[in-house]
Design an enzyme around this catalytic site. Structure first.
Site, short mmCIF file in Angstrom:
data_model
loop_
_atom_site.label_atom_id
_atom_site.label_comp_id
_atom_site.label_asym_id
_atom_site.label_seq_id
_atom_site.Cartn_x
_atom_site.Cartn_y
_atom_site.Cartn_z
N ARG A 1 18.04 26.12 -3.79
CA ARG A 1 17.51 26.01 -5.16
C ARG A 1 16.71 24.72 -5.32
NH1 ARG A 1 23.17 26.68 -8.22
NH2 ARG A 1 23.85 25.80 -6.25
N LYS B 1 22.46 20.26 -6.93
CA LYS B 1 23.83 19.97 -6.51
C LYS B 1 24.17 18.49 -6.61
CE LYS B 1 26.54 22.29 -5.51
NZ LYS B 1 27.44 23.00 -6.46
N TYR C 1 24.36 18.94 -11.34
CA TYR C 1 25.79 19.22 -11.26
C TYR C 1 26.44 18.06 -10.50
CZ TYR C 1 25.02 24.10 -12.56
OH TYR C 1 24.69 25.24 -13.23
N HIS D 1 30.46 17.79 -10.70
CA HIS D 1 31.84 18.22 -10.42
C HIS D 1 32.69 17.04 -9.94
CE1 HIS D 1 30.41 22.33 -10.84
NE2 HIS D 1 29.52 22.12 -9.91
N GLU E 1 27.50 20.46 -15.77
CA GLU E 1 28.67 21.32 -16.04
C GLU E 1 29.50 20.88 -17.24
OE1 GLU E 1 28.33 19.36 -13.38
OE2 GLU E 1 30.16 18.20 -13.11
N VAL F 1 32.33 33.51 -15.17
CA VAL F 1 32.46 34.01 -13.79
C VAL F 1 33.31 35.29 -13.79
CG1 VAL F 1 33.52 33.55 -11.54
CG2 VAL F 1 32.16 31.78 -12.64
N SER G 1 47.88 35.42 -18.20
CA SER G 1 48.03 34.61 -17.00
C SER G 1 49.23 33.69 -17.10
CB SER G 1 46.75 33.77 -16.79
OG SER G 1 46.93 32.89 -15.70
N VAL H 1 38.96 30.18 -12.91
CA VAL H 1 39.46 29.42 -14.07
C VAL H 1 38.67 28.13 -14.21
CG1 VAL H 1 41.79 30.32 -13.67
CG2 VAL H 1 41.22 28.00 -12.96
N LEU H 2 38.67 27.59 -15.40
CA LEU H 2 38.04 26.28 -15.61
C LEU H 2 38.68 25.57 -16.78
CD1 LEU H 2 35.75 24.19 -15.05
CD2 LEU H 2 34.35 25.45 -16.69
N ASP I 1 34.44 24.40 -6.77
CA ASP I 1 33.66 23.19 -7.08
C ASP I 1 34.44 22.25 -8.00
OD1 ASP I 1 33.46 24.78 -9.28
OD2 ASP I 1 31.28 24.76 -9.40
N VAL J 1 32.93 28.95 -0.96
CA VAL J 1 31.62 28.29 -0.93
C VAL J 1 31.35 27.63 -2.29
CG1 VAL J 1 29.14 28.63 -0.64
CG2 VAL J 1 30.75 29.88 0.81
N ALA J 2 31.06 26.33 -2.24
CA ALA J 2 30.94 25.56 -3.48
C ALA J 2 29.57 25.69 -4.13
CB ALA J 2 31.26 24.10 -3.20
N ASN J 3 28.61 26.28 -3.41
CA ASN J 3 27.28 26.47 -4.02
C ASN J 3 26.83 27.91 -3.78
OD1 ASN J 3 26.96 25.96 -1.24
ND2 ASN J 3 24.87 25.22 -1.51
N MET J 4 27.63 28.83 -4.27
CA MET J 4 27.32 30.25 -4.05
C MET J 4 25.89 30.62 -4.49
SD MET J 4 31.01 31.88 -5.11
CE MET J 4 30.60 33.58 -4.81
N1 LIG Z 1 31.35 28.10 -6.38
C1 LIG Z 1 30.21 28.19 -7.04
O1 LIG Z 1 29.15 28.30 -6.47
C2 LIG Z 1 30.21 28.18 -8.52
C3 LIG Z 1 31.35 27.80 -9.18
N2 LIG Z 1 31.43 27.88 -10.53
C4 LIG Z 1 32.72 27.48 -11.09
O2 LIG Z 1 33.47 28.60 -11.54
C5 LIG Z 1 34.48 28.13 -12.43
C6 LIG Z 1 34.55 29.03 -13.65
O3 LIG Z 1 33.40 28.85 -14.45
P1 LIG Z 1 33.14 29.66 -15.81
O4 LIG Z 1 33.56 31.06 -15.66
O5 LIG Z 1 31.75 29.35 -16.20
O6 LIG Z 1 34.12 28.94 -16.82
P2 LIG Z 1 34.54 29.47 -18.27
O7 LIG Z 1 34.92 28.26 -19.05
O8 LIG Z 1 33.54 30.41 -18.82
O9 LIG Z 1 35.85 30.34 -17.97
C7 LIG Z 1 37.04 29.78 -17.51
C8 LIG Z 1 38.18 30.65 -17.99
O10 LIG Z 1 39.38 30.17 -17.35
C9 LIG Z 1 40.41 30.40 -18.27
N3 LIG Z 1 41.61 29.69 -17.86
C10 LIG Z 1 41.93 28.38 -17.99
N4 LIG Z 1 43.16 28.16 -17.49
C11 LIG Z 1 43.61 29.36 -17.02
C12 LIG Z 1 44.80 29.80 -16.40
N5 LIG Z 1 45.80 28.95 -16.17
N6 LIG Z 1 44.92 31.11 -16.07
C13 LIG Z 1 43.91 31.97 -16.30
N7 LIG Z 1 42.77 31.64 -16.90
C14 LIG Z 1 42.62 30.34 -17.25
C15 LIG Z 1 39.82 29.93 -19.60
O11 LIG Z 1 40.57 30.41 -20.70
C16 LIG Z 1 38.43 30.54 -19.51
O12 LIG Z 1 38.36 31.82 -20.11
C17 LIG Z 1 34.09 26.68 -12.74
O13 LIG Z 1 34.86 25.79 -11.95
C18 LIG Z 1 32.64 26.62 -12.32
O14 LIG Z 1 32.19 25.31 -12.03
C19 LIG Z 1 30.38 28.31 -11.29
C20 LIG Z 1 29.20 28.65 -10.69
C21 LIG Z 1 29.00 28.56 -9.26
C1 LIG Z 2 27.83 25.44 -10.68
C2 LIG Z 2 27.63 25.11 -9.27
O1 LIG Z 2 28.41 24.39 -8.73
C3 LIG Z 2 26.53 25.66 -8.54
O2 LIG Z 2 25.71 26.38 -9.12
O3 LIG Z 2 26.45 25.40 -7.35
MG LIG Z 3 29.36 24.66 -7.07
#
Ligand SMILES: NC(=O)C1=CN([C@@H]2O[C@H](COP(=O)(O)OP(=O)(O)OC[C@H]3O[C@@H](n4cnc5c(N)ncnc54)[C@H](O)[C@@H]3O)[C@@H](O)[C@H]2O)C=CC1
Ligand SMILES: CC(=O)C(=O)O
Ligand SMILES: [Mg+2]
Length: 371
Positions: free
Chosen positions: A15, A75, A94, A96, A118, A179, A220, A239-240, A270, A298-301
């Site tokens: 990106r 990133k 970002y 994190h 974020e 997500v 949950s 979760v977040l 992440d 993967v931290a940057n899907m």
């Molecule tokens: N690996 C990657 O490439 C990427 C990672 N992410 C990550 O994905 C994660 C989720 O992001 P979003 O969905 O945007 O967040 P969001 O804030 O929209 O949703 C998070 C959900 O987790 C719930 N939650 C909190 N504690 C919980 C628990 N104990 N049990 C069950 N649910 C619980 C919240 O109520 C909320 O509905 C974040 O860490 C974000 O940074 C986002 C984009 C890319």
């Molecule tokens: C949110 C994030 O970590 C990413 O888009 O890579």
């Molecule tokens: Mg990430």
């Protein structure tokens, strides 16, 4: 303001933080834009397109960091980038922080101003600069999960949607935010039997209303998670707690309750991951196996689908970048609470509580810097 856009150097990160269209908007507002040569190539943008838009190309990353008042990235900076970041430089990307102490300490030492995509937050608690990438990652989580469920890739060997006469796979999604919702939509569309868990009951009610019949919701908690993990084929961590380290909802001891070939996709990696055995991986080497359970972390899907992700990300970041460039970070953050909440580290001080708490480091009020 002078804006610099370096080329991303994290593994398979294709990106770029600004499209030629975005560069043109910043230039129209009277700013200067420097883009590192080939920074846009992975997303389909040639240097010449930035030049036509009015931006200038610089050959090296050092020159971009050297000249820019605001760095726009995708990133979090990796070790090689730490020494490039200057005192008082605004870095909009970002970060994190809560998942990685060395980055936090390096940015404190840099005395730069770190505004994290974020944690920019709207009054309704939504995260406008995380949403587009969470939409991408949520959808990808199922695409990747379905792939790794294939036997040659070390999965259980089950087809997500099943076939007539054979039951579909079971997908468990921890967290029903952006997500989780996007993952559920795709998994349901492919015919899987889907369960979404969240601690937010109104959110579960909403999901129950809008999701198709093959998606169920479940509160949950540890008891309920333990009940389901032994019968689900694909588990997505989504979760977040904004800015904070993710809670471990699946602990190491739970892996023995899963069937061999179960696939875990921890999108929350992440922020440290919601699966205890999750450690960040790259697109080059995305998975590993522990106790016969396949982990994809993967931290940057979104970096793997840059043609979609760069446009989706920059659609969201540009209006905020314009405010920062037009007003300077202090005035912009004073006038826009959404941006103010993005401030994590300012000139050597942590100003985001959850980041300080993650590492037992001191933190101070952001207001000390905005008067
Ligand atoms: N690996 C990657 O490439 C990427 C990672 N992410 C990550 O994905 C994660 C989720 O992001 P979003 O969905 O945007 O967040 P969001 O804030 O929209 O949703 C998070 C959900 O987790 C719930 N939650 C909190 N504690 C919980 C628990 N104990 N049990 C069950 N649910 C619980 C919240 O109520 C909320 O509905 C974040 O860490 C974000 O940074 C986002 C984009 C890319
Ligand atoms: C949110 C994030 O970590 C990413 O888009 O890579
Ligand atoms: Mg990430």
């Amino acid at each position: 303001m002078i804006i610099g856009v370096p080329k991303e150097i994290k593994n398979n990160e294709n990106r770029v933080a600004l499209t030629p269209a975005g560069a043109q908007e910043l230039l129209k507002a009277g700013h200067t834009v420097y883009v590192q040569s080939t920074a846009g190539l992975g997303s389909g943008f040639e240097d010449a397109e930035y030049v036509s838009a009015g931006a200038s190309i610089l050959p090296t990353i050092e020159e971009v960091y050297d000249i820019a008042e605001m760095i726009m990235k995708v990133k979090e900076p990796i070790e090689a980038e730490y020494p490039l970041i200057k005192e008082n430089q605004l870095v909009f990307t970002y970060f994190h922080f809560a998942s990685y102490e060395p980055l936090t300490k390096a940015m404190v030492e840099s005395k730069s101003v770190c505004l994290a995509y974020e944690t920019v937050e709207k009054a309704d608690r939504s995260l406008p600069l995380l949403v587009p990438m969470s939409e991408v990652a949520g959808r990808m989580a199922i695409q990747e999960g379905a792939k790794y469920l294939e036997k040659p890739l070390k999965g259980r060997g089950i087809l997500l949607g099943g076939v007539p006469g054979v039951r579909p796979a079971k997908v468990l999604i921890l967290g029903g935010g952006v997500v989780g919702t996007n993952a559920a939509k795709i998994a349901a569309g492919m015919g899987a039997d889907v369960t979404i868990m969240d601690i937010n009951l109104p959110r579960l009610r909403y999901l129950d209303d809008v999701m198709p019949a093959n998606v169920n919701t479940f509160m949950s908690n540890e008891y309920n998670i333990r009940e389901l993990i032994g019968t689900h084929d694909l588990i997505v961590g989504a979760v977040l707690i904004p800015g904070a380290k993710a809670p471990h909802l699946i602990t190491k001891d739970m892996l023995k309750d899963m069937r061999p070939g179960t696939v875990l996709v921890d999108v929350a990696v992440d922020q440290g991951g919601c699966i205890e055995t999750c450690k960040p991986t790259t697109h080059q080497d995305p998975t590993y196996v522990i106790d016969d359970v396949l982990h994809y972390c993967v931290a940057n899907m979104p970096g793997a689908v840059p043609y979609t992700s760069t446009l989706a990300l920059t659609n969201a970041t540009l209006p905020y970048a314009l405010q920062l460039a037009n007003k300077g970070w202090q005035k912009a953050c004073k006038e826009n609470l959404e941006l103010k909440l993005g401030l994590n580290i300012i000139k050597g001080e942590i100003v985001y509580q959850a980041v300080g708490e993650a590492f037992n480091l001191p933190y101070t009020s952001v207001d000390n810097f905005l008067n």
